[in-house]
Design an enzyme around this catalytic site. Structure first.
Site, PDB file in Angstrom:
ATOM      1  N   LYS A 188      -6.644   7.062   4.773  1.00 56.12           N
ATOM      2  CA  LYS A 188      -7.145   5.690   4.710  1.00 56.12           C
ATOM      3  C   LYS A 188      -5.930   4.759   4.836  1.00 56.12           C
ATOM      4  CE  LYS A 188      -8.663   1.774   2.951  1.00 56.12           C
ATOM      5  NZ  LYS A 188      -7.554   0.972   3.521  1.00 56.12           N
ATOM      6  N   GLU A 264       2.373   6.818  -6.102  1.00 51.49           N
ATOM      7  CA  GLU A 264       3.691   6.226  -5.834  1.00 51.49           C
ATOM      8  C   GLU A 264       3.479   4.732  -5.908  1.00 51.49           C
ATOM      9  OE1 GLU A 264       6.440   7.983  -4.950  1.00 51.49           O
ATOM     10  OE2 GLU A 264       5.474   9.938  -4.741  1.00 51.49           O
ATOM     11  N   CYS A 299       9.304  -0.612  -1.561  1.00 54.56           N
ATOM     12  CA  CYS A 299       9.013  -0.251  -2.959  1.00 54.56           C
ATOM     13  C   CYS A 299      10.296  -0.113  -3.771  1.00 54.56           C
ATOM     14  CB  CYS A 299       8.191   1.027  -3.003  1.00 54.56           C
ATOM     15  SG  CYS A 299       8.932   2.391  -2.146  1.00 54.56           S
ATOM     16  N   GLU A 398       6.558  -7.058 -10.248  1.00 57.35           N
ATOM     17  CA  GLU A 398       6.997  -6.828  -8.884  1.00 57.35           C
ATOM     18  C   GLU A 398       6.502  -7.966  -7.993  1.00 57.35           C
ATOM     19  OE1 GLU A 398       5.147  -3.672  -6.604  1.00 57.35           O
ATOM     20  OE2 GLU A 398       7.132  -3.055  -5.962  1.00 57.35           O
TER      21      GLU A 398
HETATM   22  P1  NAD Z   1      -2.568  -1.926  -2.533  1.00 51.56           P
HETATM   23  O1  NAD Z   1      -2.712  -1.111  -3.772  1.00 51.56           O
HETATM   24  O2  NAD Z   1      -3.252  -3.223  -2.491  1.00 51.56           O
HETATM   25  O3  NAD Z   1      -3.121  -1.124  -1.275  1.00 51.56           O
HETATM   26  C1  NAD Z   1      -2.663   0.157  -0.962  1.00 51.56           C
HETATM   27  C2  NAD Z   1      -3.802   0.925  -0.333  1.00 51.56           C
HETATM   28  O4  NAD Z   1      -4.817   1.074  -1.297  1.00 51.56           O
HETATM   29  C3  NAD Z   1      -4.427   0.243   0.887  1.00 51.56           C
HETATM   30  O5  NAD Z   1      -4.734   1.215   1.845  1.00 51.56           O
HETATM   31  C4  NAD Z   1      -5.697  -0.344   0.311  1.00 51.56           C
HETATM   32  O6  NAD Z   1      -6.719  -0.485   1.242  1.00 51.56           O
HETATM   33  C5  NAD Z   1      -6.059   0.693  -0.733  1.00 51.56           C
HETATM   34  N1  NAD Z   1      -6.918   0.178  -1.792  1.00 51.56           N
HETATM   35  C6  NAD Z   1      -7.002  -1.088  -2.273  1.00 51.56           C
HETATM   36  N2  NAD Z   1      -7.946  -1.159  -3.228  1.00 51.56           N
HETATM   37  C7  NAD Z   1      -8.473   0.076  -3.359  1.00 51.56           C
HETATM   38  C8  NAD Z   1      -9.483   0.639  -4.195  1.00 51.56           C
HETATM   39  N3  NAD Z   1     -10.156  -0.082  -5.068  1.00 51.56           N
HETATM   40  N4  NAD Z   1      -9.737   1.953  -4.066  1.00 51.56           N
HETATM   41  C9  NAD Z   1      -9.051   2.724  -3.203  1.00 51.56           C
HETATM   42  N5  NAD Z   1      -8.113   2.237  -2.365  1.00 51.56           N
HETATM   43  C10 NAD Z   1      -7.812   0.939  -2.453  1.00 51.56           C
HETATM   44  O7  NAD Z   1      -1.039  -2.018  -2.287  1.00 51.56           O
HETATM   45  P2  NAD Z   1      -0.318  -2.717  -1.052  1.00 51.56           P
HETATM   46  O8  NAD Z   1      -0.342  -4.157  -1.387  1.00 51.56           O
HETATM   47  O9  NAD Z   1      -0.874  -2.271   0.224  1.00 51.56           O
HETATM   48  O10 NAD Z   1       1.141  -2.094  -1.137  1.00 51.56           O
HETATM   49  C11 NAD Z   1       2.148  -2.691  -1.829  1.00 51.56           C
HETATM   50  C12 NAD Z   1       2.425  -1.928  -3.108  1.00 51.56           C
HETATM   51  O11 NAD Z   1       2.783  -0.580  -2.834  1.00 51.56           O
HETATM   52  C13 NAD Z   1       3.599  -2.498  -3.845  1.00 51.56           C
HETATM   53  O12 NAD Z   1       3.299  -2.593  -5.209  1.00 51.56           O
HETATM   54  C14 NAD Z   1       4.707  -1.477  -3.610  1.00 51.56           C
HETATM   55  O13 NAD Z   1       5.722  -1.435  -4.514  1.00 51.56           O
HETATM   56  C15 NAD Z   1       3.955  -0.216  -3.543  1.00 51.56           C
HETATM   57  N6  NAD Z   1       4.710   0.775  -2.800  1.00 51.56           N
HETATM   58  C16 NAD Z   1       5.204   1.862  -3.479  1.00 51.56           C
HETATM   59  C17 NAD Z   1       5.946   2.828  -2.805  1.00 51.56           C
HETATM   60  C18 NAD Z   1       6.493   4.062  -3.523  1.00 51.56           C
HETATM   61  O14 NAD Z   1       6.943   4.973  -2.875  1.00 51.56           O
HETATM   62  N7  NAD Z   1       6.461   4.116  -4.828  1.00 51.56           N
HETATM   63  C19 NAD Z   1       6.153   2.692  -1.436  1.00 51.56           C
HETATM   64  C20 NAD Z   1       5.644   1.576  -0.771  1.00 51.56           C
HETATM   65  C21 NAD Z   1       4.904   0.635  -1.471  1.00 51.56           C
END
Ligand code: NAD
Length: 494
Positions: A188, A264, A299, A398
């Site tokens: 996804k 993550e 991240c 963050e």
């Molecule tokens: P997000 O949680 O909004 O979205 C991530 C994914 O989750 C997307 O594909 C989204 O469609 C999906 N999603 C959203 N709501 C959902 C739900 N209710 N059920 C299932 N899936 C759902 O995060 P983002 O804004 O896309 O990404 C940014 C975040 O990711 C930041 O907090 C960043 O630090 C983190 N990040 C962490 C790492 C790591 O390796 N630890 C790497 C990159 C990004």
């Protein structure tokens, strides 16, 4: 890569993307689509399928069927390796196309996108392809009248949910080990960065991956992501994204089949500069790159700069100078150092954090504003806020934008205390010429990765995972494989 090639790719219209289920292009069950907005200029680039719950269920059923009939897991390791290596080759052969498509979708500057996206993804797929026939089971040291064997089996159906900041790199971190171990996968992608990842899934099929082994469903997290999380037929869920979504995924698991969930999540990583750093100019440049590249949407970004008081003013000026030298603008121009923020929502959220930082006593030393608004795109000046208290909002939450908070400290003990004062624990760095202090910092700072005299750039041979609310389990390295296997004991009486 040259500018002419990039412009030729930019000029190409992007045909609408659908799901990929059972190896076929499939529209949403109700025909709905989502517009894909380019952060470069705010224009509509194309559409993706707006998935429904039944689309996700169909994709999961396809993955399950492909796992049950063993069309992938049952192939000899050498055959699976061949397909994955071919896939890596195809990603490399199409690297520029993938990178430009991804940049038009998510705004990352092209220089970084080429390296971190197709470049890294191909390397990751190749790494796990090479590893897959070197993972052995075990024979336990039992008494001689029994044989205790430990088999390593694929878990079955893996659900992978990917964020928008580095879709190919992070996608490959999940897909590489999951597929190498013989699992079937449902992917996804994020709403605002689906295109290049969907193209990479197409390439997997071109490489010979059997139909149904890798299915991909686009659309809203709250709809198709939730359906994946609540499925009774997904065995393991792997996720990179925000803490809020991570928390929901754990709830979904508890409410459904108690699937394993590996998260993550975000970070608030401290970059600690001691006065005895070997090269303060270099440290300042790396500190600026460590927070401002990809508009801070990394991240592991070093978003908290902790500077020893005796060098504070001189060092912060050097960081500001380095930031001023980083050109913000069209991410498809080769001389751009900082591209676009992924979406208008994210940009407004970043600006909101800047306002809060000011209200809480921080001083804006650089940036703090939206820029290049006339382009229609989403750009933000690299922002440095000084005098940031460790307990303030931008020290604790963050931002995920180009916003650096600076805090000064007097002693090593104080630096450690401040560094460890958030709920996160993803990355960090310490800059010092003192070898003993360097090792003390590695031990003392609670993070998944600790850099010494550098920031970022750890390759695929080492794990990346968080502690605390930065997550659990690791991507990268052979350790990531543990997420995608079950251990099965055979206890045989002789
Ligand atoms: P997000 O949680 O909004 O979205 C991530 C994914 O989750 C997307 O594909 C989204 O469609 C999906 N999603 C959203 N709501 C959902 C739900 N209710 N059920 C299932 N899936 C759902 O995060 P983002 O804004 O896309 O990404 C940014 C975040 O990711 C930041 O907090 C960043 O630090 C983190 N990040 C962490 C790492 C790591 O390796 N630890 C790497 C990159 C990004």
């Amino acid at each position: 890569m040259d500018q002419t090639q990039i412009e030729a790719l930019r000029a190409q219209a992007v045909t609408p993307f659908t799901h990929i289920i059972d190896g076929k292009q499939v529209a949403a069950s109700d025909g709905a689509t989502l517009d894909v907005i380019s952060p470069i200029d705010g224009s509509v680039l194309t559409t993706i399928a707006k998935g429904t719950v039944s689309d996700m269920e169909r994709a999961i059923a396809s993955a399950r069927a492909s796992f049950e009939d063993q069309r992938w897991a049952g192939q000899p390791p050498a055959a699976r390796k061949k397909v994955l290596l071919k896939w890596a080759d195809l990603i490399e052969a199409n690297a520029l196309e993938l990178a430009v498509l991804g940049v038009r979708d998510n705004g990352t500057e092209i220089g970084m996108a080429m390296k971190a996206e197709p470049g890294s993804a191909a390397g990751t797929i190749r790494y796990y392809a090479e590893a897959l026939d070197k993972i052995y089971g075990e024979i336990a040291p039992t008494s001689h009248d029994v044989l205790g064997m430990i088999h390593k089996e694929p878990v079955g159906v893996v659900g992978a949910i990917i964020p928008w900041n580095f879709p190919l790199m992070i996608g490959a971190w999940k897909l590489g080990p999951a597929l190498a171990m013989g699992n079937s996968v449902v992917l996804k992608p994020a709403e605002t960065a689906s295109l290049s990842l969907m193209r990479m899934v197409q390439l997997a099929h071109d490489a010979g991956l059997p139909e149904g082994v890798l299915n991909a469903v686009t659309g809203e997290g709250a709809v198709v992501g939730e359906a994946m999380g609540l499925s009774m037929d997904v065995d393991v869920l792997v996720f990179t994204g925000s803490g809020g979504t991570g928390r929901r995924l754990m709830e979904y698991s508890a409410r459904s089949n108690m699937k394993r969930v590996y998260l993550e999540l975000g970070g608030k990583s401290p970059n600690i500069i001691f006065a005895d750093a070997p090269n303060l100019d270099e440290a300042a440049k790396v500190a600026a790159g460590g927070i401002f590249r990809n508009s801070g949407q990394v991240c592991v970004a070093g978003s908290r700069l902790l500077v020893e008081a005796s060098i504070h003013d001189e060092f912060v000026s050097a960081v500001a100078k380095a930031a001023a030298g980083m050109r913000v603008g069209d991410p498809l121009k080769l001389n751009t150092a900082i591209g676009a923020v992924n979406s208008e929502t994210q940009l407004l959220q970043n600006l909101g954090f800047v306002k809060i930082a000011q209200d809480e006593g921080g001083e804006i030393m650089a940036g703090g504003t939206r820029i290049l608004e006339e382009t229609g795109g989403y750009y933000m000046a690299p922002t440095i806020v000084t005098g940031v208290a460790p307990e303030s909002t931008i020290s604790q939450k963050e931002v995920f934008g180009p916003v650096l908070g600076v805090t000064s400290f007097e002693t090593e003990e104080e630096a450690i205390r401040i560094a460890n004062s958030t709920v996160y624990g993803l990355a960090g760095a310490a800059w010092t010429s003192n070898l003993s202090r360097a090792h003390r910092m590695v031990r003392a700072i609670r993070t998944g990765v600790m850099h010494i005299n550098t920031y970022g750039g750890a390759d695929g041979t080492v794990p990346l995972g968080g502690v605390g609310q930065s997550g659990n389990g690791s991507d990268k390295s052979l350790h990531a494989i543990e997420k995608y296997i079950n251990l099965k004991t055979a206890w045989i009486k002789l």
